[in-house]
Design a protein around this motif. Sequence first.
Motif, PDB file in Angstrom:
ATOM      1  N   SER A 134       0.836  -1.211   0.000  1.00  0.00           N
ATOM      2  CA  SER A 134       0.000   0.000   0.000  1.00  0.00           C
ATOM      3  C   SER A 134       0.864   1.252   0.000  1.00  0.00           C
ATOM      4  O   SER A 134       0.530   2.245  -0.650  1.00  0.00           O
ATOM      5  CB  SER A 134      -0.937   0.014   1.215  1.00  0.00           C
ATOM      6  OG  SER A 134      -1.872  -1.037   1.133  1.00  0.00           O
ATOM      7  N   GLN A 188      -7.331   0.692  -0.093  1.00  0.00           N
ATOM      8  CA  GLN A 188      -7.677  -0.472   0.713  1.00  0.00           C
ATOM      9  C   GLN A 188      -8.735  -0.116   1.759  1.00  0.00           C
ATOM     10  O   GLN A 188      -9.700  -0.839   1.942  1.00  0.00           O
ATOM     11  CB  GLN A 188      -6.403  -0.959   1.403  1.00  0.00           C
ATOM     12  CG  GLN A 188      -6.566  -2.160   2.279  1.00  0.00           C
ATOM     13  CD  GLN A 188      -5.206  -2.658   2.745  1.00  0.00           C
ATOM     14  OE1 GLN A 188      -4.200  -1.952   2.647  1.00  0.00           O
ATOM     15  NE2 GLN A 188      -5.175  -3.873   3.242  1.00  0.00           N
ATOM     16  N   ASP A 206      -6.185  -1.656  -4.621  1.00  0.00           N
ATOM     17  CA  ASP A 206      -5.587  -2.201  -3.406  1.00  0.00           C
ATOM     18  C   ASP A 206      -6.618  -3.086  -2.699  1.00  0.00           C
ATOM     19  O   ASP A 206      -7.512  -2.598  -2.022  1.00  0.00           O
ATOM     20  CB  ASP A 206      -5.115  -1.057  -2.496  1.00  0.00           C
ATOM     21  CG  ASP A 206      -4.147  -1.531  -1.415  1.00  0.00           C
ATOM     22  OD1 ASP A 206      -4.025  -2.745  -1.214  1.00  0.00           O
ATOM     23  OD2 ASP A 206      -3.529  -0.662  -0.767  1.00  0.00           O
ATOM     24  N   GLU A 207      -6.504  -4.362  -2.893  1.00  0.00           N
ATOM     25  CA  GLU A 207      -7.410  -5.362  -2.321  1.00  0.00           C
ATOM     26  C   GLU A 207      -8.879  -5.077  -2.609  1.00  0.00           C
ATOM     27  O   GLU A 207      -9.705  -5.024  -1.699  1.00  0.00           O
ATOM     28  CB  GLU A 207      -7.181  -5.488  -0.818  1.00  0.00           C
ATOM     29  CG  GLU A 207      -5.767  -5.928  -0.509  1.00  0.00           C
ATOM     30  CD  GLU A 207      -5.612  -6.367   0.937  1.00  0.00           C
ATOM     31  OE1 GLU A 207      -6.561  -6.959   1.476  1.00  0.00           O
ATOM     32  OE2 GLU A 207      -4.548  -6.132   1.508  1.00  0.00           O
ATOM     33  N   GLY A 234      -3.090  -2.646   6.588  1.00  0.00           N
ATOM     34  CA  GLY A 234      -4.484  -3.074   6.671  1.00  0.00           C
ATOM     35  C   GLY A 234      -4.661  -4.413   7.371  1.00  0.00           C
ATOM     36  O   GLY A 234      -5.515  -4.580   8.235  1.00  0.00           O
TER      37      GLY A 234
HETATM   38 MG    MG Z   1      -2.132  -2.701   2.301  1.00  0.00          MG
END
Ligand code: MG
Length: 499
Positions: free
Chosen positions: A42, A84, A165-166, A400
Amino acid sequence: MLLDMQEIRKSFNAGPVLHGVDFQLERGQIHALVGHNGAGKSTLMKTLGGNFADYGGRIRIDGEEVVLHSPKQALAKGVAMIYQDFSLIPDLSVADNIGLGRDPRGKLPGLISHSALRKRSAEEAEAVGIRLPMDTPVRQLGVAEQQLTEIVRACSQNARILVMDEPTARLAPAEREHLFDVMRQMARSRGVGIIYISHFLEEIRQVCDVVTVMRDGRIVETGAASAYSVPDLARLLVGHDDIVAATANATARPSSGKPLLEIEGLAVAGRPPVDLAIGAGEIVGIAGLIGSGRTRLARAIIGDVAASGRIRLAGRDLPRRTPQRSADAGLVMVPEDRKVSGLALASSIEENMAATALAPRLSRFGIIRAREKRALVESLIAKFGIRPPDRKRAVGTLSGGNAQKVLVARAVAARPKAMILDQPTAGVDVGAKGELHKLVELSAAEGAAILLISDDLDEILALSHRVAIMVGGRVKEVLPREGLDRASLLAAISQGAPE
Ligand SMILES: [Mg+2]
Ligand SMILES: Nc1ncnc2c1ncn2[C@@H]1O[C@H](COP(=O)(O)OP(=O)(O)OP(=O)(O)O)[C@@H](O)[C@H]1O
Protein backbone atom coordinates in the motif's frame (compact mmCIF):
# COMPACT_ATOMS: atom_id res chain seq x y z
CA MET A 1 6.69 1.41 -20.92
CA LEU A 2 3.62 2.88 -19.25
CA LEU A 3 5.03 3.14 -15.74
CA ASP A 4 8.59 2.96 -14.54
CA MET A 5 9.25 3.44 -10.83
CA GLN A 6 12.91 3.42 -9.88
CA GLU A 7 14.62 3.15 -6.52
CA ILE A 8 11.55 4.27 -4.62
CA ARG A 9 12.19 4.98 -0.96
CA LYS A 10 9.80 6.05 1.74
CA SER A 11 10.21 6.39 5.50
CA PHE A 12 7.82 7.23 8.29
CA ASN A 13 8.82 8.47 11.73
CA ALA A 14 9.15 4.90 12.85
CA GLY A 15 11.72 4.19 10.12
CA PRO A 16 12.14 3.23 6.47
CA VAL A 17 9.39 1.18 4.83
CA LEU A 18 10.45 1.09 1.17
CA HIS A 19 14.13 0.38 0.58
CA GLY A 20 14.61 1.32 -3.06
CA VAL A 21 11.86 -0.43 -5.02
CA ASP A 22 11.83 -0.83 -8.82
CA PHE A 23 8.46 -1.48 -10.40
CA GLN A 24 7.39 -1.51 -14.06
CA LEU A 25 4.03 -1.71 -15.77
CA GLU A 26 3.13 -1.98 -19.47
CA ARG A 27 0.05 -0.68 -21.25
CA GLY A 28 -2.84 -3.14 -21.08
CA GLN A 29 -1.09 -5.23 -18.48
CA ILE A 30 -2.69 -6.57 -15.32
CA HIS A 31 0.12 -6.72 -12.81
CA ALA A 32 -0.32 -8.40 -9.43
CA LEU A 33 1.48 -7.01 -6.41
CA VAL A 34 1.59 -9.49 -3.54
CA GLY A 35 3.34 -9.66 -0.19
CA HIS A 36 2.79 -10.31 3.50
CA ASN A 37 0.92 -7.88 5.75
CA GLY A 38 3.14 -4.86 6.21
CA ALA A 39 5.41 -5.66 3.24
CA GLY A 40 4.89 -2.17 1.85
CA LYS A 41 2.42 -2.74 -1.00
CA SER A 42 0.00 0.00 0.00
CA THR A 43 2.85 2.38 0.75
CA LEU A 44 4.34 1.86 -2.73
CA MET A 45 0.97 2.47 -4.32
CA LYS A 46 0.18 5.47 -2.12
CA THR A 47 3.44 6.93 -3.37
CA LEU A 48 2.22 6.48 -6.94
CA GLY A 49 -1.11 8.00 -5.92
CA GLY A 50 0.63 11.20 -4.84
CA ASN A 51 0.09 10.76 -1.13
CA PHE A 52 3.64 11.56 -0.06
CA ALA A 53 5.61 14.69 -0.80
CA ASP A 54 8.79 13.17 0.60
CA TYR A 55 9.46 9.97 -1.32
CA GLY A 56 12.80 9.20 -2.88
CA GLY A 57 13.44 7.81 -6.36
CA ARG A 58 12.11 8.53 -9.85
CA ILE A 59 8.79 7.90 -11.52
CA ARG A 60 8.17 7.94 -15.31
CA ILE A 61 4.77 7.68 -16.93
CA ASP A 62 4.80 7.02 -20.68
CA GLY A 63 8.43 8.08 -20.71
CA GLU A 64 7.81 11.42 -19.04
CA GLU A 65 9.43 12.02 -15.68
CA VAL A 66 6.74 13.04 -13.20
CA VAL A 67 6.67 14.39 -9.66
CA LEU A 68 3.71 13.08 -7.72
CA HIS A 69 3.45 15.10 -4.55
CA SER A 70 -0.33 15.34 -4.31
CA PRO A 71 -3.29 13.13 -5.29
CA LYS A 72 -4.33 15.86 -7.69
CA GLN A 73 -1.01 15.68 -9.54
CA ALA A 74 -1.28 11.90 -9.73
CA LEU A 75 -4.80 12.04 -11.08
CA ALA A 76 -3.77 14.64 -13.65
CA LYS A 77 -1.11 12.18 -14.88
CA GLY A 78 -3.77 9.50 -15.22
CA VAL A 79 -3.33 7.53 -12.00
CA ALA A 80 -6.61 6.38 -10.40
CA MET A 81 -6.67 4.60 -7.08
CA ILE A 82 -8.96 2.27 -5.22
CA TYR A 83 -7.70 2.45 -1.66
CA GLN A 84 -7.68 -0.47 0.71
CA ASP A 85 -9.55 1.44 3.37
CA PHE A 86 -12.28 3.50 1.87
CA SER A 87 -11.98 7.11 0.92
CA LEU A 88 -15.65 7.79 0.31
CA ILE A 89 -17.58 10.64 1.90
CA PRO A 90 -20.21 8.92 4.04
CA ASP A 91 -22.89 11.60 3.93
CA LEU A 92 -22.85 12.07 0.17
CA SER A 93 -24.89 9.84 -2.11
CA VAL A 94 -23.37 7.13 -4.27
CA ALA A 95 -23.79 9.34 -7.36
CA ASP A 96 -22.03 12.28 -5.70
CA ASN A 97 -19.17 10.12 -4.53
CA ILE A 98 -18.65 8.73 -8.02
CA GLY A 99 -18.85 12.24 -9.47
CA LEU A 100 -16.38 13.66 -6.97
CA GLY A 101 -13.45 11.85 -8.37
CA ARG A 102 -14.31 12.50 -11.97
CA ASP A 103 -12.88 15.88 -12.69
CA PRO A 104 -9.24 16.22 -11.75
CA ARG A 105 -9.46 19.97 -12.20
CA GLY A 106 -11.60 20.04 -9.10
CA LYS A 107 -15.10 21.07 -10.10
CA LEU A 108 -17.35 20.66 -7.10
CA PRO A 109 -20.46 18.58 -7.58
CA GLY A 110 -22.58 21.53 -6.48
CA LEU A 111 -21.56 23.46 -9.57
CA ILE A 112 -23.21 21.16 -12.06
CA SER A 113 -26.82 20.21 -11.94
CA HIS A 114 -27.53 17.33 -9.64
CA SER A 115 -29.62 15.43 -12.14
CA ALA A 116 -26.87 15.63 -14.76
CA LEU A 117 -24.35 14.34 -12.26
CA ARG A 118 -26.63 11.55 -11.18
CA LYS A 119 -27.23 10.55 -14.78
CA ARG A 120 -23.53 10.46 -15.60
CA SER A 121 -22.70 8.46 -12.51
CA ALA A 122 -25.42 5.96 -13.33
CA GLU A 123 -24.09 5.66 -16.88
CA GLU A 124 -20.61 5.07 -15.64
CA ALA A 125 -21.76 2.37 -13.27
CA GLU A 126 -23.64 0.76 -16.11
CA ALA A 127 -20.63 0.91 -18.42
CA VAL A 128 -18.80 -1.37 -16.03
CA GLY A 129 -21.90 -3.42 -15.34
CA ILE A 130 -22.29 -2.53 -11.68
CA ARG A 131 -25.67 -1.70 -10.21
CA LEU A 132 -25.87 0.63 -7.23
CA PRO A 133 -28.54 2.68 -5.44
CA MET A 134 -27.42 6.07 -6.78
CA ASP A 135 -29.32 8.28 -4.33
CA THR A 136 -28.46 6.44 -1.12
CA PRO A 137 -25.93 8.05 1.21
CA VAL A 138 -22.81 5.92 1.22
CA ARG A 139 -23.05 5.64 5.01
CA GLN A 140 -26.10 3.40 4.61
CA LEU A 141 -24.43 0.95 2.24
CA GLY A 142 -22.96 -2.38 3.16
CA VAL A 143 -19.21 -2.78 2.88
CA ALA A 144 -19.42 -4.59 -0.45
CA GLU A 145 -21.51 -1.84 -2.00
CA GLN A 146 -19.05 0.76 -0.73
CA GLN A 147 -16.31 -1.24 -2.40
CA LEU A 148 -18.26 -1.26 -5.66
CA THR A 149 -18.77 2.50 -5.41
CA GLU A 150 -15.00 2.97 -5.08
CA ILE A 151 -14.50 0.77 -8.12
CA VAL A 152 -16.96 2.69 -10.30
CA ARG A 153 -15.44 5.96 -9.20
CA ALA A 154 -11.94 4.86 -10.10
CA CYS A 155 -13.04 3.34 -13.41
CA SER A 156 -14.82 6.56 -14.38
CA GLN A 157 -11.68 8.67 -14.04
CA ASN A 158 -10.40 7.83 -17.49
CA ALA A 159 -7.19 6.58 -16.02
CA ARG A 160 -4.11 5.30 -17.82
CA ILE A 161 -3.06 3.51 -14.66
CA LEU A 162 -5.54 1.96 -12.27
CA VAL A 163 -4.39 0.83 -8.84
CA MET A 164 -6.64 -1.60 -7.01
CA ASP A 165 -5.59 -2.20 -3.41
CA GLU A 166 -7.41 -5.36 -2.32
CA PRO A 167 -10.60 -4.62 -4.22
CA THR A 168 -11.96 -8.13 -3.66
CA ALA A 169 -11.21 -8.42 0.05
CA ARG A 170 -14.86 -7.76 0.76
CA LEU A 171 -16.52 -9.16 -2.34
CA ALA A 172 -18.29 -12.48 -2.71
CA PRO A 173 -17.23 -14.95 -5.45
CA ALA A 174 -19.82 -13.85 -8.00
CA GLU A 175 -18.94 -10.17 -7.58
CA ARG A 176 -15.28 -11.03 -7.93
CA GLU A 177 -15.78 -12.79 -11.23
CA HIS A 178 -17.62 -9.77 -12.45
CA LEU A 179 -14.87 -7.43 -11.35
CA PHE A 180 -12.33 -9.55 -13.23
CA ASP A 181 -14.37 -9.14 -16.41
CA VAL A 182 -14.36 -5.38 -15.89
CA MET A 183 -10.59 -5.42 -15.36
CA ARG A 184 -9.90 -7.51 -18.47
CA GLN A 185 -12.08 -5.24 -20.53
CA MET A 186 -10.34 -2.09 -19.28
CA ALA A 187 -6.93 -3.57 -19.94
CA ARG A 188 -7.64 -5.18 -23.31
CA SER A 189 -9.88 -2.64 -24.97
CA ARG A 190 -8.74 0.60 -23.35
CA GLY A 191 -5.10 -0.25 -22.77
CA VAL A 192 -5.29 0.68 -19.11
CA GLY A 193 -2.44 -0.69 -17.01
CA ILE A 194 -3.78 -2.22 -13.83
CA ILE A 195 -1.90 -2.88 -10.60
CA TYR A 196 -3.75 -5.41 -8.56
CA ILE A 197 -3.06 -6.11 -4.87
CA SER A 198 -4.64 -9.18 -3.34
CA HIS A 199 -4.11 -11.82 -0.69
CA PHE A 200 -6.25 -14.29 -2.63
CA LEU A 201 -3.38 -15.98 -4.39
CA GLU A 202 -5.70 -18.15 -6.50
CA GLU A 203 -6.93 -14.99 -8.18
CA ILE A 204 -3.50 -14.04 -9.44
CA ARG A 205 -3.20 -16.65 -12.19
CA GLN A 206 -6.82 -16.21 -13.07
CA VAL A 207 -6.68 -12.53 -13.91
CA CYS A 208 -3.08 -11.25 -13.93
CA ASP A 209 -0.36 -11.34 -16.59
CA VAL A 210 2.59 -10.58 -14.37
CA VAL A 211 3.21 -10.91 -10.65
CA THR A 212 5.63 -9.04 -8.40
CA VAL A 213 6.34 -10.28 -4.89
CA MET A 214 7.33 -7.86 -2.11
CA ARG A 215 8.81 -8.71 1.23
CA ASP A 216 9.87 -6.28 3.97
CA GLY A 217 9.94 -3.25 1.71
CA ARG A 218 11.83 -4.88 -1.17
CA ILE A 219 10.96 -6.65 -4.41
CA VAL A 220 11.76 -10.33 -4.17
CA GLU A 221 10.75 -11.47 -7.62
CA THR A 222 8.85 -10.52 -10.78
CA GLY A 223 7.65 -12.92 -13.44
CA ALA A 224 4.83 -14.21 -15.63
CA ALA A 225 1.84 -14.99 -13.42
CA SER A 226 1.33 -18.33 -15.13
CA ALA A 227 4.74 -19.47 -13.94
CA TYR A 228 3.78 -19.48 -10.25
CA SER A 229 1.54 -21.90 -8.40
CA VAL A 230 -0.30 -20.79 -5.27
CA PRO A 231 2.16 -22.59 -2.96
CA ASP A 232 5.07 -20.99 -4.88
CA LEU A 233 3.66 -17.55 -4.20
CA ALA A 234 2.83 -18.34 -0.58
CA ARG A 235 6.42 -19.44 0.03
CA LEU A 236 7.88 -16.42 -1.70
CA LEU A 237 5.85 -13.88 0.18
CA VAL A 238 6.21 -15.40 3.61
CA GLY A 239 9.89 -16.09 3.07
CA HIS A 240 9.91 -19.59 4.54
CA ASP A 241 8.24 -22.96 4.04
CA ASP A 242 6.25 -23.51 7.20
CA ILE A 243 2.90 -22.05 6.38
CA VAL A 244 0.00 -23.17 8.52
CA ALA A 245 -2.48 -24.61 6.07
CA ALA A 246 -5.29 -22.08 5.86
CA THR A 247 -7.58 -24.88 4.84
CA ALA A 248 -7.07 -27.30 7.68
CA ASN A 249 -9.69 -29.98 8.07
CA ALA A 250 -12.75 -29.23 10.11
CA THR A 251 -11.92 -29.60 13.77
CA ALA A 252 -13.12 -32.05 16.36
CA ARG A 253 -16.77 -32.23 17.15
CA PRO A 254 -18.19 -29.61 19.46
CA SER A 255 -17.68 -30.52 23.07
CA SER A 256 -21.26 -30.54 24.32
CA GLY A 257 -24.66 -31.04 22.80
CA LYS A 258 -26.20 -28.32 24.92
CA PRO A 259 -26.83 -25.09 23.06
CA LEU A 260 -24.92 -22.11 24.38
CA LEU A 261 -26.24 -19.41 22.06
CA GLU A 262 -29.91 -19.74 21.16
CA ILE A 263 -31.56 -17.57 18.55
CA GLU A 264 -35.33 -17.87 18.55
CA GLY A 265 -37.67 -16.26 16.08
CA LEU A 266 -35.32 -13.37 15.49
CA ALA A 267 -36.95 -11.18 12.84
CA VAL A 268 -35.40 -8.02 11.39
CA ALA A 269 -37.39 -5.44 9.43
CA GLY A 270 -40.13 -7.72 8.22
CA ARG A 271 -37.78 -10.53 7.19
CA PRO A 272 -38.74 -14.11 8.06
CA PRO A 273 -37.72 -15.13 11.59
CA VAL A 274 -34.45 -16.98 12.15
CA ASP A 275 -33.98 -19.90 14.53
CA LEU A 276 -30.53 -21.24 15.26
CA ALA A 277 -28.87 -22.89 18.24
CA ILE A 278 -25.09 -23.12 18.59
CA GLY A 279 -23.43 -25.44 21.06
CA ALA A 280 -20.43 -24.77 23.27
CA GLY A 281 -17.33 -25.38 21.19
CA GLU A 282 -19.24 -25.24 17.95
CA ILE A 283 -18.41 -23.09 14.94
CA VAL A 284 -21.35 -22.39 12.66
CA GLY A 285 -20.49 -20.74 9.36
CA ILE A 286 -22.95 -18.38 7.72
CA ALA A 287 -22.64 -18.42 3.96
CA GLY A 288 -24.56 -16.19 1.60
CA LEU A 289 -24.24 -13.68 -1.18
CA ILE A 290 -23.74 -9.99 -0.58
CA GLY A 291 -27.05 -8.52 0.48
CA SER A 292 -28.34 -11.84 1.81
CA GLY A 293 -28.62 -10.30 5.26
CA ARG A 294 -25.73 -11.92 7.11
CA THR A 295 -24.34 -8.78 8.74
CA ARG A 296 -27.81 -7.53 9.59
CA LEU A 297 -28.62 -10.81 11.30
CA ALA A 298 -25.39 -10.58 13.28
CA ARG A 299 -26.13 -7.03 14.34
CA ALA A 300 -29.65 -8.02 15.37
CA ILE A 301 -28.23 -10.79 17.56
CA ILE A 302 -26.08 -8.38 19.57
CA GLY A 303 -28.78 -5.69 19.62
CA ASP A 304 -27.22 -3.24 17.20
CA VAL A 305 -30.35 -3.16 15.04
CA ALA A 306 -33.90 -3.60 16.27
CA ALA A 307 -35.45 -7.05 15.96
CA SER A 308 -38.21 -9.10 17.50
CA GLY A 309 -37.60 -12.55 18.93
CA ARG A 310 -35.28 -13.66 21.67
CA ILE A 311 -31.65 -14.50 22.30
CA ARG A 312 -30.47 -16.78 25.09
CA LEU A 313 -26.89 -17.14 26.20
CA ALA A 314 -26.02 -20.08 28.45
CA GLY A 315 -29.70 -20.45 29.28
CA ARG A 316 -30.21 -16.81 30.22
CA ASP A 317 -32.38 -14.42 28.29
CA LEU A 318 -30.77 -11.30 26.88
CA PRO A 319 -33.65 -8.82 26.75
CA ARG A 320 -33.29 -5.20 25.58
CA ARG A 321 -29.92 -5.86 24.05
CA THR A 322 -27.37 -3.25 23.07
CA PRO A 323 -23.89 -4.15 21.78
CA GLN A 324 -22.46 -3.08 25.14
CA ARG A 325 -24.89 -5.12 27.22
CA SER A 326 -24.35 -8.12 25.00
CA ALA A 327 -20.60 -7.80 25.38
CA ASP A 328 -20.97 -7.51 29.16
CA ALA A 329 -22.99 -10.73 29.13
CA GLY A 330 -20.29 -12.46 27.08
CA LEU A 331 -21.59 -12.14 23.53
CA VAL A 332 -19.28 -10.11 21.28
CA MET A 333 -19.16 -9.28 17.61
CA VAL A 334 -16.12 -8.51 15.50
CA PRO A 335 -17.45 -6.14 12.82
CA GLU A 336 -16.35 -6.36 9.20
CA ASP A 337 -15.62 -2.69 8.81
CA ARG A 338 -12.60 -2.03 10.97
CA LYS A 339 -12.38 1.61 10.01
CA VAL A 340 -15.92 2.69 10.78
CA SER A 341 -17.13 0.53 13.61
CA GLY A 342 -14.11 -1.34 14.79
CA LEU A 343 -11.05 0.54 15.86
CA ALA A 344 -9.96 3.90 17.22
CA LEU A 345 -7.33 4.72 14.59
CA ALA A 346 -5.57 7.47 16.50
CA SER A 347 -5.21 5.33 19.62
CA SER A 348 -2.49 2.79 20.27
CA ILE A 349 -2.75 -0.97 19.87
CA GLU A 350 -2.81 -1.23 23.66
CA GLU A 351 -5.59 1.30 24.14
CA ASN A 352 -7.69 -0.39 21.48
CA MET A 353 -7.27 -3.79 23.06
CA ALA A 354 -7.90 -2.53 26.58
CA ALA A 355 -10.82 -0.32 25.62
CA THR A 356 -13.54 -2.89 25.49
CA ALA A 357 -12.67 -6.50 25.39
CA LEU A 358 -9.93 -6.61 27.99
CA ALA A 359 -11.74 -4.54 30.57
CA PRO A 360 -14.00 -7.28 31.97
CA ARG A 361 -11.11 -9.69 32.24
CA LEU A 362 -8.80 -7.32 34.00
CA SER A 363 -11.35 -5.83 36.36
CA ARG A 364 -11.27 -9.09 38.26
CA PHE A 365 -8.30 -7.51 39.96
CA GLY A 366 -10.46 -4.55 40.89
CA ILE A 367 -8.48 -2.11 38.82
CA ILE A 368 -6.73 -2.45 35.52
CA ARG A 369 -3.17 -2.83 36.61
CA ALA A 370 -0.73 -1.41 34.12
CA ARG A 371 1.67 -4.33 34.37
CA GLU A 372 -0.95 -6.98 33.80
CA LYS A 373 -2.43 -5.04 30.96
CA ARG A 374 0.93 -4.65 29.36
CA ALA A 375 1.75 -8.35 29.66
CA LEU A 376 -1.59 -9.36 28.21
CA VAL A 377 -1.35 -6.95 25.31
CA GLU A 378 2.16 -8.10 24.54
CA SER A 379 1.17 -11.74 24.56
CA LEU A 380 -1.67 -10.95 22.15
CA ILE A 381 0.66 -9.07 19.83
CA ALA A 382 2.94 -12.11 19.78
CA LYS A 383 0.17 -14.68 19.44
CA PHE A 384 -1.50 -12.88 16.56
CA GLY A 385 1.77 -11.90 14.93
CA ILE A 386 0.95 -8.19 14.85
CA ARG A 387 3.67 -6.20 13.03
CA PRO A 388 5.38 -4.11 14.17
CA PRO A 389 5.16 -5.64 17.65
CA ASP A 390 4.88 -2.29 19.40
CA ARG A 391 1.94 -1.80 21.76
CA LYS A 392 2.28 1.99 21.65
CA ARG A 393 1.85 2.21 17.87
CA ALA A 394 -1.24 4.05 16.66
CA VAL A 395 -3.54 1.58 14.94
CA GLY A 396 -4.02 4.01 12.06
CA THR A 397 -0.37 3.56 11.06
CA LEU A 398 -0.58 -0.23 10.82
CA SER A 399 -0.94 -1.97 7.50
CA GLY A 400 -4.48 -3.07 6.67
CA GLY A 401 -3.97 -6.71 7.56
CA ASN A 402 -2.30 -5.91 10.85
CA ALA A 403 -5.15 -3.61 11.87
CA GLN A 404 -7.50 -6.50 11.15
CA LYS A 405 -5.50 -8.74 13.47
CA VAL A 406 -5.83 -6.18 16.30
CA LEU A 407 -9.59 -6.22 15.84
CA VAL A 408 -9.87 -10.00 16.09
CA ALA A 409 -7.30 -10.31 18.89
CA ARG A 410 -9.23 -7.88 21.04
CA ALA A 411 -12.38 -9.99 20.80
CA VAL A 412 -10.71 -13.36 21.30
CA ALA A 413 -8.82 -12.04 24.33
CA ALA A 414 -12.00 -11.28 26.23
CA ARG A 415 -12.79 -15.02 26.26
CA PRO A 416 -16.43 -14.40 25.39
CA LYS A 417 -19.03 -17.16 25.77
CA ALA A 418 -20.17 -16.53 22.22
CA MET A 419 -18.53 -14.66 19.39
CA ILE A 420 -19.73 -13.47 16.01
CA LEU A 421 -16.94 -12.94 13.49
CA ASP A 422 -17.86 -10.94 10.39
CA GLN A 423 -15.22 -11.49 7.66
CA PRO A 424 -12.44 -11.94 10.22
CA THR A 425 -9.61 -12.51 7.75
CA ALA A 426 -10.41 -9.90 5.09
CA GLY A 427 -7.04 -8.55 3.96
CA VAL A 428 -4.95 -10.94 6.06
CA ASP A 429 -2.02 -12.65 4.31
CA VAL A 430 -1.78 -16.44 3.80
CA GLY A 431 0.61 -16.98 6.65
CA ALA A 432 -1.35 -14.96 9.18
CA LYS A 433 -4.65 -16.38 8.00
CA GLY A 434 -3.70 -19.87 9.10
CA GLU A 435 -2.64 -18.48 12.47
CA LEU A 436 -5.92 -16.62 12.89
CA HIS A 437 -7.83 -19.78 12.03
CA LYS A 438 -5.94 -21.68 14.69
CA LEU A 439 -6.86 -19.04 17.27
CA VAL A 440 -10.54 -19.15 16.31
CA GLU A 441 -10.45 -22.93 16.66
CA LEU A 442 -8.75 -22.55 20.01
CA SER A 443 -11.54 -20.26 21.24
CA ALA A 444 -14.04 -22.89 20.22
CA ALA A 445 -12.02 -25.65 21.85
CA GLU A 446 -12.14 -23.61 25.05
CA GLY A 447 -15.91 -23.72 24.88
CA ALA A 448 -17.03 -20.62 22.99
CA ALA A 449 -19.94 -20.76 20.57
CA ILE A 450 -18.90 -19.14 17.32
CA LEU A 451 -20.79 -17.73 14.38
CA LEU A 452 -18.54 -17.13 11.39
CA ILE A 453 -19.61 -14.94 8.50
CA SER A 454 -17.28 -15.14 5.52
CA ASP A 455 -17.28 -14.69 1.78
CA ASP A 456 -14.32 -17.00 1.63
CA LEU A 457 -15.97 -20.37 1.13
CA ASP A 458 -12.72 -22.20 1.83
CA GLU A 459 -12.57 -20.47 5.19
CA ILE A 460 -16.14 -21.50 5.98
CA LEU A 461 -15.32 -25.08 5.02
CA ALA A 462 -12.07 -25.09 6.97
CA LEU A 463 -13.55 -23.91 10.25
CA SER A 464 -17.24 -24.75 10.45
CA HIS A 465 -18.96 -27.73 12.00
CA ARG A 466 -22.23 -26.69 10.40
CA VAL A 467 -23.04 -24.12 7.73
CA ALA A 468 -26.15 -21.94 7.70
CA ILE A 469 -27.15 -20.91 4.20
CA MET A 470 -28.66 -17.43 3.98
CA VAL A 471 -30.72 -16.35 1.01
CA GLY A 472 -32.80 -13.19 0.84
CA GLY A 473 -32.66 -12.37 4.55
CA ARG A 474 -33.57 -15.80 5.87
CA VAL A 475 -31.69 -18.90 6.88
CA LYS A 476 -32.72 -21.29 4.16
CA GLU A 477 -31.12 -24.36 5.65
CA VAL A 478 -28.41 -25.47 8.03
CA LEU A 479 -26.11 -28.14 6.60
CA PRO A 480 -23.60 -30.40 8.31
CA ARG A 481 -19.99 -29.84 7.22
CA GLU A 482 -19.63 -33.41 6.05
CA GLY A 483 -20.30 -33.79 2.36
CA LEU A 484 -20.01 -30.08 1.62
CA ASP A 485 -17.44 -28.75 -0.81
CA ARG A 486 -16.84 -25.44 -2.51
CA ALA A 487 -19.12 -26.21 -5.44
CA SER A 488 -22.07 -27.46 -3.40
CA LEU A 489 -21.78 -24.50 -1.06
CA LEU A 490 -21.69 -22.04 -3.93
CA ALA A 491 -24.73 -23.70 -5.47
CA ALA A 492 -26.59 -23.53 -2.16
CA ILE A 493 -26.01 -19.81 -1.59
CA SER A 494 -26.78 -18.87 -5.19
CA GLN A 495 -30.06 -20.74 -5.31
CA GLY A 496 -33.19 -18.69 -5.21
CA ALA A 497 -31.16 -15.49 -5.14
CA PRO A 498 -32.29 -12.58 -7.29
CA GLU A 499 -30.66 -12.90 -10.75
MG1 MG B 1 -2.13 -2.70 2.30
N1 LIG C 1 1.29 6.48 8.24
C1 LIG C 1 2.18 5.59 8.67
N2 LIG C 1 2.99 5.86 9.72
C2 LIG C 1 3.89 4.97 10.17
N3 LIG C 1 4.08 3.76 9.62
C3 LIG C 1 3.31 3.41 8.58
C4 LIG C 1 2.32 4.31 8.05
N4 LIG C 1 1.72 3.68 7.02
C5 LIG C 1 2.29 2.45 6.91
N5 LIG C 1 3.25 2.29 7.85
C6 LIG C 1 4.08 1.09 8.04
O1 LIG C 1 4.65 0.71 6.81
C7 LIG C 1 4.74 -0.70 6.70
C8 LIG C 1 4.12 -1.15 5.39
O2 LIG C 1 2.72 -0.92 5.43
P1 LIG C 1 1.78 -1.10 4.17
O3 LIG C 1 0.44 -0.57 4.55
O4 LIG C 1 2.43 -0.55 2.97
O5 LIG C 1 1.74 -2.71 4.06
P2 LIG C 1 0.92 -3.64 3.06
O6 LIG C 1 1.92 -4.44 2.29
O7 LIG C 1 -0.06 -2.85 2.29
O8 LIG C 1 0.19 -4.63 4.10
P3 LIG C 1 -1.33 -5.23 4.13
O9 LIG C 1 -1.30 -6.47 3.30
O10 LIG C 1 -1.54 -5.59 5.58
O11 LIG C 1 -2.28 -4.20 3.66
C9 LIG C 1 4.05 -1.26 7.93
O12 LIG C 1 5.03 -1.65 8.85
C10 LIG C 1 3.24 -0.10 8.46
O13 LIG C 1 3.09 -0.19 9.85
